[in-house]
Design an enzyme around this catalytic site. Structure first.
Site: not given
Ligand code: CMP
Length: 140
Positions: A10, A50, A58, A86, A92, A103, A113, A116, A127
């Site tokens: 990211k 997304y 969010f 993962r 996350t 992370r 973070n 992805h 994806e």
């Molecule tokens: P990612 O794996 O890219 O998928 C969705 C993204 O939303 C996640 O990583 C986070 O960076 C972002 N995000 C922000 N707030 C939340 C939340 N409460 N729960 C999950 N993802 C979140």
């Protein structure tokens, strides 16, 4: 089974100049980088990528963040690539991520973070198709 997963480094991690350090972790875990491209996502592209989160509170912040700078997008291939990636990424929310994960080491917040990774074979296929035509993927 050998799987493929879609990985995105990211904008925060690209800005921190840690693409190579993150790639090293993929390689050390036996994940092959079989396609890659750097891109600066448009709002439309980020919203489409997304789309499953469209109704989440969010969503808007997530899209704003993902278009804030260039990202590095790659396909990783290997034994259990989806769960392996993962595990390498960690939770996350970086505050909940285990020590030694990407992370925990590179991320600042749940939005910024660092990475992805696809969460299941079905989403991985969707994806990957978002970013790479079959001819741009070099399985080994
Ligand atoms: P990612 O794996 O890219 O998928 C969705 C993204 O939303 C996640 O990583 C986070 O960076 C972002 N995000 C922000 N707030 C939340 C939340 N409460 N729960 C999950 N993802 C979140």
């Amino acid at each position: 089974a050998v799987e493929r997963t879609l990985s995105i480094i990211k904008p925060d991690a690209v800005a921190k100049n840690v693409i190579g350090q993150i790639y090293s972790r993929f390689e050390a875990a036996g994940l092959n980088i079989i396609a890659a491209r750097m891109m600066h996502l448009s709002r439309r592209e980020a919203e489409a990528f997304y789309a499953v989160h469209r109704e989440r509170p969010f969503f808007k912040d997530l899209v704003e963040f993902m278009i804030s700078g260039p990202v590095m997008v790659q396909v990783l291939e290997g034994e259990n690539a989806i769960s392996k990636n993962r595990e390498l990424m960690g939770a996350t929310d970086p505050r909940k991520a285990e020590k030694g994960t990407i992370r925990a080491d590179f991320a600042a917040s749940i939005d910024a973070n660092a990475v992805h990774g696809s969460d299941a074979p079905e989403t991985a296929a969707i994806e990957i198709a978002c970013f790479f035509p079959t001819l741009a993927i070099f399985s080994r």
